[in-house]
Design a protein around this motif. Structure first.
Motif, mmCIF file in Angstrom:
data_model
loop_
_atom_site.group_PDB
_atom_site.id
_atom_site.type_symbol
_atom_site.label_atom_id
_atom_site.label_comp_id
_atom_site.label_asym_id
_atom_site.label_seq_id
_atom_site.Cartn_x
_atom_site.Cartn_y
_atom_site.Cartn_z
ATOM 1 N N LEU A 83 -2.499 -13.104 -4.885
ATOM 2 C CA LEU A 83 -3.953 -13.115 -4.978
ATOM 3 C C LEU A 83 -4.265 -14.042 -6.362
ATOM 4 N N LYS A 84 -3.544 -13.748 -7.420
ATOM 5 C CA LYS A 84 -3.674 -14.573 -8.615
ATOM 6 C C LYS A 84 -3.428 -15.900 -8.483
ATOM 7 N N LYS A 85 -2.900 -16.464 -7.363
ATOM 8 C CA LYS A 85 -2.539 -17.878 -7.185
ATOM 9 C C LYS A 85 -3.807 -18.722 -6.315
ATOM 10 N N LEU A 86 -4.646 -17.899 -6.167
ATOM 11 C CA LEU A 86 -5.581 -18.330 -4.828
ATOM 12 C C LEU A 86 -6.807 -18.702 -5.881
ATOM 13 N N ASP A 87 -7.570 -19.678 -5.227
ATOM 14 C CA ASP A 87 -8.853 -20.165 -5.753
ATOM 15 C C ASP A 87 -9.791 -19.131 -6.032
ATOM 16 N N ASP A 88 -10.749 -19.248 -7.025
ATOM 17 C CA ASP A 88 -11.800 -17.946 -7.283
ATOM 18 C C ASP A 88 -12.526 -17.691 -6.164
#
Length: 255
Positions: free
Chosen positions: A130-135
């Protein structure tokens, strides 16, 4: 900004390839849906699905199927939505599409009021992914998880997910306000009506008819709202969905 944040809520936060026929059709469907044209959006996605299969692009096909499932979830056609999601080939998905699929499944579980199932799905997603994904994708995912947690009576998780929605998106945006309202409603919090009203103002400002009508429906179900107000909201909700071509939603407003 308000318009953008409600757009995230209404369609699958997908970046389509403008170079492909399926991408062009899916982008048009997204625009149609954001303008409340559900039948048109569904027709465009059906053509996008055929185009993706002609292109032999399994990732594009999966994303189109998720878009079609979201329309069916929004129109309360839950079994059809479920069948569309079952066609997605998990092995073809990249990390962001895997999260999109989980978000679609959580949204369907929430719509069915099977909040425990939705919360379980949320707990199965790797936080490092999740931390890698776009906001926008993070915010949309956390919003559904916040609602699922609230419905499953896990207040701590609901509050934590809501904080993540605010961090990923904008606490002043309509999407955040709507998520906070749903949490308050499911938690039997007396602030639910005022939060719904704030979300409604932002939805009207952003010209998001589906969201505005949905908020009317939820407000009409609240305790503490006068019978006169409830009757008015149900009628407005019914008329709005009827004009959008969503008979299931319109019928629900009458109940």
């Amino acid at each position: 900004m308000v318009k953008r944040l409600f757009a995230i809520a209404l369609f699958g936060f997908v970046t389509w390839s403008a170079a492909s026929e399926s991408g062009v059709l899916a982008s048009r469907a997204q625009a149609s849906l954001e303008n409340g044209k559900f039948a048109k959006a569904n027709g465009q996605l059906e053509r996008a699905l055929l185009a993706s299969r002609k292109e032999a692009d399994l990732l594009a096909e999966a994303r189109v199927l998720m878009g079609m499932a979201q329309i069916r979830t929004m129109s309360l056609d839950f079994d059809f939505a479920d069948s569309l999601l079952s066609l997605v080939r998990n092995e073809t998905l990249d990390e962001s599409s895997q999260v999109m699929l989980t978000r679609s499944k959580v949204a369907l579980a929430n719509a069915r009021e099977d909040y425990s199932a939705g919360a379980k799905l949320c707990g199965g997603v790797d936080e490092s992914v999740l931390k890698k994904l776009d906001d926008p994708l993070q915010g949309a995912f956390y919003s559904e998880c916040a609602i699922a947690a609230a419905g499953a009576r896990d207040a701590d998780d609901a509050d934590e997910y809501l904080k993540r929605v605010g961090k990923a998106l904008d606490k002043e945006g309509g999407f955040y306000a709507y998520t906070a309202a749903r949490i308050a409603d499911l938690s039997k919090n007396g602030e639910a009506d005022s939060l719904y009203q704030e979300a409604s103002k932002k939805s009207i400002q952003a010209n998001k008819s589906y969201m505005t009508a949905t908020i009317l429906y939820y407000r009409s179900q609240l305790k503490g709202v006068s019978e006169k107000e409830k009757a008015d909201m149900k009628l407005r909700c019914k008329n709005a969905f009827e004009l959008m071509g969503l008979p299931n939603n319109s019928k629900r407003c009458e109940e």
